[in-house]
Design a protein around this motif. Structure first.
Motif: not given
Lengths: 255, 204
Positions: B1-25
């Motif tokens: 079964m082939t399926k395209q699966m795209n999911y958003s990285s988020g917008n607004g408040v979630f975009k304000a966080f850097t990778t290192i901050e997400i890792v810290l949390m």
């Protein structure tokens, strides 16, 4: 393009293990609502017996494992029962110990509260035993549409948990060895415990920069969208479970 | 079964966080999970000695990771993400109070923490504000916990004692310890890429 093969056969198992995490979560919250709504012991006892059966035959837990889990919650449940039966004395007294009274209604209420705690705990254990955390993480993004960068944080925390736990254990043992004997008194125990707490948090933070650097070098967050290797579909069984859970909760609400 | 699966990285408040901050949390939520394991014998001992009132004395410790993340990162939405991750971690570890309690407690903590720091416009990070946040996070969850675990029938005086002990624990074990731990970690140089370090430099 993010096209890939989605292999649903990765999800194996029988009974509750074959049902998606979201449907089971809906059922779990329905059970929790019902358990919190009832304050009589009989319906909660029936619910608990049903959960024991579900844990054994739906989630595939062995009797000894189930027994260990129930013993764990009994440690919390028993004091709650004793305190509630003494702190909520209403109705006819069946015994007295100084200013403390034991009443039939108070004991009934305490039994109901304790059974509620058992039900909430056991329903959660059934969920944990029958759910792969990876499927749960996938569902958060694909079905609940939570941003994948946040959801990856969940995945990361679950991955690092055993590592940090073993690191904390080693640090604690090292501290005990350096101390030369078991800590005595409250002061020494608190100092030891403060050191352990600092070691756990420092160990976690020490890894942050390195982990974030590795993730960024692999392109984490570079694209606004991402794909998953494991797909989680809500099947007929899942929809049926959700409908039955909501329906049964609505019907039993007035019991 | 082939399926395209795209999911958003988020917008607004979630975009304000850097990778290192997400890792810290995420790491702090994992550290809280480990701490819960180590606190389990203490929690059981306290429970045996004085039931839910005695366990109230260490309530603050279970909230520390979210406040610590907020103190280090200092961005709106930190409590939502950190307590959200923490709730899932605790759920899969098998909390004695059940999965529903984990999510309900996290929801109560995140709302209050966000409100407290928003009220100070994310500019005040001193001990008083952290103690206020630690103490303020307690009452709403206590109300729900009291309903869930039958404390409502205890009588007003016992209920207020339990609430008082919990608030005190929130102030001391969460608010004060957050400040202490955050400053110690900041001085160690481990947090030089986070707002807490630039905040300290600005204050010096």
């Amino acid at each position: 393009m993010n096209q890939l093969h989605v292999d649903h056969s990765l999800r194996r198992g029988f009974g509750l293990k074959s049902i998606d995490p979201l449907s089971k979560l809906v059922a779990l919250f329905c059970a929790a609502l019902l358990a919190m709504h009832w304050d009589k012991p009989i319906p909660l006892l029936i619910m608990l017996v049903s959960f024991v059966g579900l844990a054994r035959y739906g989630a595939g837990m062995s009797w000894p494992r189930l027994g260990r889990r129930l013993r764990f919650i009994a440690v919390f449940g028993l004091p709650l029962f004793i305190i509630t039966s003494m702190a909520a004395p209403t109705g006819e007294a069946i015994g007295a110990w100084g200013p403390l009274q034991i009443t039939i209604k108070g004991t009934e209420y305490a039994a109901a509260i304790t059974l509620r705690m058992f039900c909430l705990f056991l329903s959660s254990i059934i969920y944990i035993e029958s759910t792969d955390p990876k499927d749960f993480v996938t569902v958060l993004t694909t079905r609940l549409k939570l941003p994948y960068r946040f959801v990856f944080g969940v995945s990361m925390a679950l991955t690092f948990l055993p590592l940090l736990e073993s690191e904390g254990r080693v640090a604690r043992q090292a501290r005990q060895l350096r101390f030369g004997r078991k800590p005595r008194g409250v002061g020494e125990r608190l100092r030891m415990w403060r050191g352990n707490l600092a070691a756990i948090f420092t160990g976690a933070i020490r890894r942050v920069e390195q982990t974030a650097g590795s993730m960024e070098s692999k392109g984490f967050g570079a694209y606004p969208v991402r794909s998953f290797l494991r797909g989680v579909e809500i099947g007929i069984a899942g929809y049926t479970l959700m409908v039955i859970s909501v329906g049964v909760t609505a019907c039993l609400w007035f019991v | 079964m082939t399926k395209q699966m795209n999911y958003s990285s988020g917008n607004g408040v979630f975009k304000a966080f850097t990778t290192i901050e997400i890792v810290l949390m995420a790491m702090l939520a994992a550290a809280n999970g480990v701490m819960t394991i180590y606190l389990s014998p203490l929690n059981q001992a306290l429970n045996g000695l004085g039931g839910p009132i005695a366990t109230s004395t260490i309530t603050g410790l279970y909230m520390i990771y979210g406040l610590l993340a907020y103190y280090i990162i200092r961005k709106p939405g930190t409590a939502v993400i950190t307590y959200g991750i923490g709730a899932v971690v605790q759920s899969f570890m098998g909390s004695a109070y059940g999965i529903a309690s984990c999510f309900a407690a996290a929801a109560c903590y995140m709302v209050i923490a966000e409100l407290v720091f928003a009220a100070f416009r994310y500019k005040k990070w001193n001990l008083s504000v952290l103690m206020l946040a630690g103490g303020a996070m307690v009452p709403i969850w206590f109300f729900f916990a009291a309903r869930m675990f039958g404390y409502m029938a205890w009588g007003t005086d016992v209920l207020f004692i339990a609430l008082g002990v919990r608030i005190l624990s929130g102030i001391v074990m969460c608010g004060m310890l957050t400040k202490l731990l955050g400053d110690v970690l900041s001085r160690s140089g481990l947090l030089r890429r986070f707002a807490v370090s630039s905040g300290r430099r600005a204050n010096q």
